[in-house]
Design an enzyme around this catalytic site. Structure first.
Site, mmCIF file in Angstrom:
data_model
loop_
_atom_site.group_PDB
_atom_site.id
_atom_site.type_symbol
_atom_site.label_atom_id
_atom_site.label_comp_id
_atom_site.label_asym_id
_atom_site.label_seq_id
_atom_site.Cartn_x
_atom_site.Cartn_y
_atom_site.Cartn_z
ATOM 1 N N GLU A 67 0.430 13.159 17.990
ATOM 2 C CA GLU A 67 0.723 13.081 19.438
ATOM 3 C C GLU A 67 -0.469 13.862 19.986
ATOM 4 O OE1 GLU A 67 4.693 14.260 20.600
ATOM 5 O OE2 GLU A 67 3.807 14.910 22.523
ATOM 6 N N GLU A 121 1.462 18.721 30.276
ATOM 7 C CA GLU A 121 2.381 19.093 30.370
ATOM 8 C C GLU A 121 2.636 20.276 31.323
ATOM 9 O OE1 GLU A 121 5.269 18.001 26.968
ATOM 10 O OE2 GLU A 121 3.347 18.810 25.789
#
Length: 304
Positions: A179, A184
């Site tokens: 990933e 974020e």
């Protein structure tokens, strides 16, 4: 050995001057003259060699990029040729626990931006969140990807993200398949997280996290350059970190395949679900709806 002209002149002059002395004296000094001449000749030779040595500087060739995809979110809806609404999965993770699929108000295109939102439902006292993805429609293996976005409304429990998942995983499952989290952000933080997930040769999880600062009141660009065995992370055109297939990451490196893009605005709850949300809990609903406005998504390929 070729003797420099100035040395020849010096020797001749010195020899003529000393011939008026005795024979013994002349022979002794002639030896001295020869020694001095050899030293001067050697010095002259060394100086000549040094003057002809010029170091050659080779500059690295800069990469040339060709734009192969861009979406500037003009119009009134996202392009379903490349994007689709994220659909709920069995055994949901905290980030997608409150995703509402196919709701245009949670992934709205207007005024040249994609507006991803998290709203609060006063009836259920729970959040409802938007997410879209390019899975099975658009992916890339190597190249440069950049997303320009700003956070127009945020607060406790906010968790917007720009990230990549494998279209054709080298290894099945998570985090085995890898990933790449390009961005974020948690709550009202003045920095973002750029994270990579994978496993080592013993299937132990590896997660790395960089925390670059951002402009909280304006647009920022978030991107990566993905090349064989290396991923570079950028914020506002500044290289933040480099992730490479070395050490314990090499044995089960999962990134030599194509990845698709997810854009979403996840949100925590007040604790009702019992799930552990990375940003913590929602402590106030005053700032809802939360929103991330995406100006564009661009992908380039390197021209060889």
């Amino acid at each position: 050995m070729n003797m420099p002209q100035n040395v020849k002149y010096y020797l001749g002059h010195f020899y003529r001057k000393k011939t008026c002395k005795t024979k013994k004296y002349t022979i002794m000094n002639y030896r001295k003259i020869i020694s001095i001449g050899c030293i001067l000749a050697l010095l002259g030779s060394c100086g000549a060699k040094q003057s002809t040595t010029v170091p050659k500087i080779i500059k690295p060739t800069a990469k040339v990029w060709k734009l192969v995809y861009k979406d500037e979110f003009n119009g009134t809806a996202y392009d379903t040729k490349n994007w689709s609404s994220y659909q709920p999965q069995s055994g949901s993770s905290p980030w997608n626990h409150y995703v509402v699929p196919n709701d245009p108000s949670l992934a709205e295109v207007k005024n040249g931006n994609l507006h991803l939102r998290a709203r609060w439902n006063p009836t259920t006292d729970l959040p409802e969140t938007g997410a879209i993805q390019t899975m099975n429609k658009l992916s890339f293996k190597y190249g440069k990807l950049e997303v320009r976005a700003k956070f127009t409304s945020t607060g406790a429990g906010a968790w917007p993200a720009i990230w990549l998942m494998p279209q054709n995983p080298v290894y099945d499952g998570w985090p085995q398949g890898g990933e790449i989290d390009i961005m974020e952000r948690l709550n009202n933080d003045a920095f973002v997280h750029q994270v990579v997930h994978q496993v080592d040769g013993n299937s132990n999880q590896i997660s790395t996290d960089s925390k670059p600062s951002i402009n909280t009141s304006d647009y920022n660009t978030f991107g990566i350059i993905k090349t064989p065995n290396k991923i570079e992370f950028y914020v506002n055109d500044k290289l933040i970190s480099t992730y490479e297939a070395t050490d314990n990451k090499k044995a089960k490196w999962p990134f030599e395949t194509d990845f698709y893009l997810i854009l979403n605005f996840a949100c925590a709850d007040k604790g009702q679900s019992g799930k552990s949300f990375w940003p913590g809990k929602v402590t106030s609903t005053a700032n809802f709806p939360y929103e991330m406005a995406v100006d564009y998504v661009k992908i380039w390929e390197e021209q060889k």
